[in-house]
Design a protein around this motif. Structure first.
Motif, PDB file in Angstrom:
ATOM      1  N   SER A  40       0.828  -1.220   0.000  1.00 41.60           N
ATOM      2  CA  SER A  40       0.000   0.000   0.000  1.00 41.60           C
ATOM      3  C   SER A  40       0.856   1.262   0.000  1.00 41.60           C
ATOM      4  N   HIS A  41       1.916   1.300   0.798  1.00 38.05           N
ATOM      5  CA  HIS A  41       2.744   2.506   0.816  1.00 38.05           C
ATOM      6  C   HIS A  41       3.488   2.694  -0.504  1.00 38.05           C
ATOM      7  N   SER A  42       3.875   1.612  -1.148  1.00 39.44           N
ATOM      8  CA  SER A  42       4.479   1.726  -2.479  1.00 39.44           C
ATOM      9  C   SER A  42       3.461   2.275  -3.473  1.00 39.44           C
ATOM     10  N   PHE A  43       2.229   1.797  -3.379  1.00 41.95           N
ATOM     11  CA  PHE A  43       1.155   2.292  -4.241  1.00 41.95           C
ATOM     12  C   PHE A  43       0.898   3.782  -4.002  1.00 41.95           C
ATOM     13  N   PHE A  44       0.849   4.189  -2.735  1.00 40.47           N
ATOM     14  CA  PHE A  44       0.655   5.611  -2.434  1.00 40.47           C
ATOM     15  C   PHE A  44       1.828   6.433  -2.970  1.00 40.47           C
ATOM     16  N   GLY A  45       3.014   5.854  -2.932  1.00 41.34           N
ATOM     17  CA  GLY A  45       4.186   6.529  -3.498  1.00 41.34           C
ATOM     18  C   GLY A  45       4.056   6.705  -4.996  1.00 41.34           C
ATOM     19  N   LEU A  46       3.545   5.684  -5.666  1.00 42.90           N
ATOM     20  CA  LEU A  46       3.334   5.780  -7.115  1.00 42.90           C
ATOM     21  C   LEU A  46       2.300   6.863  -7.443  1.00 42.90           C
ATOM     22  N   ILE A  47       1.239   6.904  -6.665  1.00 47.23           N
ATOM     23  CA  ILE A  47       0.219   7.950  -6.850  1.00 47.23           C
ATOM     24  C   ILE A  47       0.843   9.331  -6.653  1.00 47.23           C
ATOM     25  N   THR A  48       1.633   9.467  -5.607  1.00 50.81           N
ATOM     26  CA  THR A  48       2.292  10.750  -5.333  1.00 50.81           C
ATOM     27  C   THR A  48       3.215  11.133  -6.477  1.00 50.81           C
ATOM     28  N   TYR A  49       4.015  10.184  -6.919  1.00 53.46           N
ATOM     29  CA  TYR A  49       4.973  10.426  -8.004  1.00 53.46           C
ATOM     30  C   TYR A  49       4.271  10.877  -9.289  1.00 53.46           C
TER      31      TYR A  49
END
Length: 126
Positions: free
Chosen positions: A86-95
Motif C-alpha cells: 500500500s505505501h508503495s502504491f501511495f508513493g506511485l500515486i504521489t509520483y
C-alpha cells in the motif's frame, strides 16, 4: 538517499502518530494518520532530492517490520505485506500526481485521499 529519507519519514510519522492517536484515538486512523504519513514521506523525498516511490517503499518496509513485531504472527505477516504494497502504491500515486501537477502539495493531498480510503476500508471491514 531514498533509504535515509524513508527512515526519517518513518521516525517523524511514528512520533507524530503516537501523539495524534493518544489525543484523538483510533478515529484519527482515517484522517490524521494518513495525512501525516503522506506528508512526511513526500516532503522527506523532495527535501532530500530523492526518489518518491523509493522513500514510500522504505517507509512501508519499516511499517511492515513494526507490524510483525507488534502483532500476532498471522496478522503481522499479512499487515506487513499490506504495508509494503500500500505505501508503495501511495508513493506511485504521489509520483504520478507530482509529475503531472508539479505541486508536492497537490500530490500529498491526492495520496492522502487514497490512504484515508484504504484505512477506512481496513478499519471498517477487517
Amino acid at each position: 538517499m531514498f533509504i535515509f529519507s524513508g527512515i526519517i519519514a518513518a521516525a517523524f510519522a511514528y512520533l507524530c502518530n503516537k501523539v495524534i492517536l493518544k489525543r484523538f484515538g483510533s478515529n484519527s486512523l482515517v484522517a490524521f494518520v494518513p495525512f501525516i504519513e503522506e506528508f512526511s514521506k513526500s516532503i522527506a523525498a523532495v527535501l532530500m532530492s530523492t526518489h518518491i516511490v523509493g522513500t514510500h517503499f522504505v517507509f512501508g518496509c519499516i511499517e511492515g517490520i513494526y507490524d510483525i513485531v507488534t502483532s500476532s504472527k498471522k496478522i503481522g505477516n499479512l499487515a506487513a505485506l499490506a504495508s509494503v504494497v500500500s505505501h508503495s502504491f501511495f508513493g506511485l500515486i504521489t509520483y504520478i500526481t507530482f509529475g503531472k501537477s508539479d505541486s508536492i502539495l497537490i500530490a500529498v493531498l491526492v495520496a492522502w485521499v487514497f490512504h484515508s480510503a484504504w484505512n477506512w476500508y481496513i478499519t471498517k471491514y477487517l
